[in-house]
Design a protein around this motif. Structure first.
Motif, short mmCIF file in Angstrom:
data_model
loop_
_atom_site.label_atom_id
_atom_site.label_comp_id
_atom_site.label_asym_id
_atom_site.label_seq_id
_atom_site.Cartn_x
_atom_site.Cartn_y
_atom_site.Cartn_z
N TYR A 76 0.80 -1.22 0.00
CA TYR A 76 0.00 0.00 0.00
C TYR A 76 0.83 1.28 0.00
O TYR A 76 0.68 2.12 -0.86
CB TYR A 76 -0.98 0.02 1.17
N HIS A 77 1.72 1.43 0.98
CA HIS A 77 2.32 2.74 1.19
C HIS A 77 3.21 3.17 0.03
O HIS A 77 3.80 2.37 -0.66
CB HIS A 77 3.10 2.75 2.50
N LEU A 78 3.25 4.48 -0.15
CA LEU A 78 4.01 5.06 -1.26
C LEU A 78 5.41 4.47 -1.37
O LEU A 78 5.88 4.17 -2.45
CB LEU A 78 4.11 6.57 -1.08
N ASN A 79 6.04 4.29 -0.20
CA ASN A 79 7.41 3.76 -0.22
C ASN A 79 7.48 2.39 -0.87
O ASN A 79 8.47 2.04 -1.48
CB ASN A 79 7.95 3.66 1.21
N ASP A 80 6.39 1.61 -0.72
CA ASP A 80 6.37 0.28 -1.31
C ASP A 80 6.52 0.35 -2.82
O ASP A 80 6.91 -0.62 -3.47
CB ASP A 80 5.04 -0.43 -1.01
N TRP A 81 6.16 1.50 -3.40
CA TRP A 81 6.13 1.61 -4.87
C TRP A 81 7.34 2.34 -5.41
O TRP A 81 7.55 2.41 -6.60
CB TRP A 81 4.85 2.32 -5.32
N ARG A 82 8.14 2.88 -4.52
CA ARG A 82 9.22 3.75 -4.99
C ARG A 82 10.37 2.97 -5.63
O ARG A 82 11.10 3.50 -6.43
CB ARG A 82 9.75 4.63 -3.85
#
Ligand SMILES: *[C@@H]1O[C@H](CO)[C@@H](O)[C@H](O)[C@H]1NC(C)=O
Length: 393
Positions: A269-275
């Motif tokens: 979920y969190h933005l960091n997961d996608w960075r």
């Protein structure tokens, strides 16, 4: 009249004329001293007052935008607008002792730096009693601007091309809870202790996609779960209302139900997961990625709010009832500043500021009613997003 008498009268009249002339010269000189000010600022803020306290205020607020921002966290033009609104709409009055701008500057300085009354006494040359009386007056006047300063919700339109929000037609913004530290009597600490062990209140904030507060609800103790606070906020008179067909984005600490769109649990979920360049593999992951990017606006809102007003960052010296009121005031001022649209130095600072991590998924959920219709609605959005994502790939 005999000649000698006439001479004396003439002499006296001459002296009087001379005195009057000197007096008007002195007045002209005094006025001239007050004239060295920026032309674009209106007269009202510079009403001549030769008291030394005015000189202090001038140095603090009116000498430059930089010092003004450092002292009260807004630029001079915004400050002037605020004083004007408080004066004409909020019912704040100049008194024999203090003009409106000094009252407001003192109030903002306290919010901005969370300085103790004793320090303000020294900086403004006022008594402790005066300071706390005026603090409350300005606070009440600010809250009277509520209907003016709170953002009216606007739904994301069908043809929106905002890359963060276009997926969420009909969405009004995002909401979340944030914790603000308080000082309470030992007997009440249990209720105010949050899951991390801090003594706080749990404040519900709702904001628009452009980062202005729509609704603020500061009344709950830190131990309350976010979902419970939301349920209370939606059932109170004058509480949070979500028109049919509209909704807010919420995090996984809330349940996914009519009017509140939550992410899928147990997924990235969190933005960091996608960075790190991870690409979504399923519709649910895709939904969570887009959801997280848009919902982040409320985290940023809280982040900037706390960066600006130091009084929200450390346990307050004030009683909780008063604290609840100035939390609302801080949010209203936040809106005014955002609305002015000038470049806000805090936007950059926020990048290096540690935003409190969003609620984790292990929070107990207090269910509002979940319906099949709403569950299917989320599924439908997720599928559309993913189809689009795959097509773009
Ligand atoms: C401010 O408002 C509160 C709540 O409405 C009220 O109790 C208080 O007396 C007001 N204070 C002042 C100084 O007007």
């Amino acid at each position: 009249m005999e000649p000698r008498r006439r001479e004396v009268v003439g002499l006296m009249a001459g002296c009087l004329a001379l005195l009057l002339a000197m007096r008007s010269m002195v007045v002209a000189m005094i006025v001239a001293v007050g004239v060295g000010r920026p032309r674009h600022l209106p007269d009202r803020t510079f009403r001549l007052d030769f008291h030394t306290k005015r000189a202090n205020l001038r140095a603090m607020i009116y000498s430059s935008d930089t010092t003004c921002f450092n002292q009260i966290r807004m630029y001079r033009a915004t400050f002037d607008k605020l004083c004007h609104m408080l004066d004409t709409i909020g019912g704040l009055r100049a008194t024999r002792h203090m003009l409106v701008d000094e009252q407001v500057a003192m109030f903002l300085h306290i919010l901005a730096h969370h300085v103790k009354n004793r320090v303000i006494q020294f900086e403004f040359g006022r008594s402790g009693e005066t300071i706390s009386r005026y603090f409350k007056l300005v606070l009440n006047a600010t809250i009277r601007l509520q209907s003016l300063l709170l953002k009216k919700p606007e739904a994301i339109l069908e043809d929106s091309n905002d890359h963060r929000w276009k997926w969420f037609k009909g969405c009004l913004g995002a909401l979340d809870g944030t914790h603000i530290r308080v000082q309470v009597l030992a007997a009440h600490k249990g209720r105010y202790r949050n899951r991390k062990g801090d003594i706080t209140t749990n404040v519900l904030g709702v904001c628009s996609p452009d980062g202005q507060f729509i609704f603020v609800f500061p009344e709950w103790e830190g131990s309350a779960a976010d979902g419970r606070v939301l349920r209370d906020a939606t059932t109170r008179p004058h509480g949070l209302r979500v028109p049919l067909g509209n909704y807010y984005l919420v995090d996984a600490g809330y349940s996914n139900c009519q009017g509140f769109l939550a992410p899928y649990r147990g997924q990235r979920y969190h933005l960091n997961d996608w960075r790190q360049g991870h690409q979504p593999q399923t519709a649910h992951e895709c939904f969570n990625m887009r959801h997280s990017a848009a919902r982040n606006v409320i985290e940023r809102c809280f982040g900037i709010l706390k960066l600006r007003w130091a009084i929200l960052r450390s346990p307050s010296f004030y009683p909780v009832r008063l604290q609840n009121r100035y939390i609302v005031a801080c949010c209203l001022l936040h809106n005014l500043i955002r609305r002015e649209g000038v470049q806000d130095p805090l936007d950059e600072q926020l990048e290096s500021f540690d935003i409190e991590p969003a609620t984790d998924e292990n929070m107990p959920i207090v269910p509002l009613e979940t319906t099949d219709v709403w569950t299917n609605y989320r599924e439908q959005i997720a599928n559309e997003m993913f189809a689009d994502f795959v097509a773009q790939r």
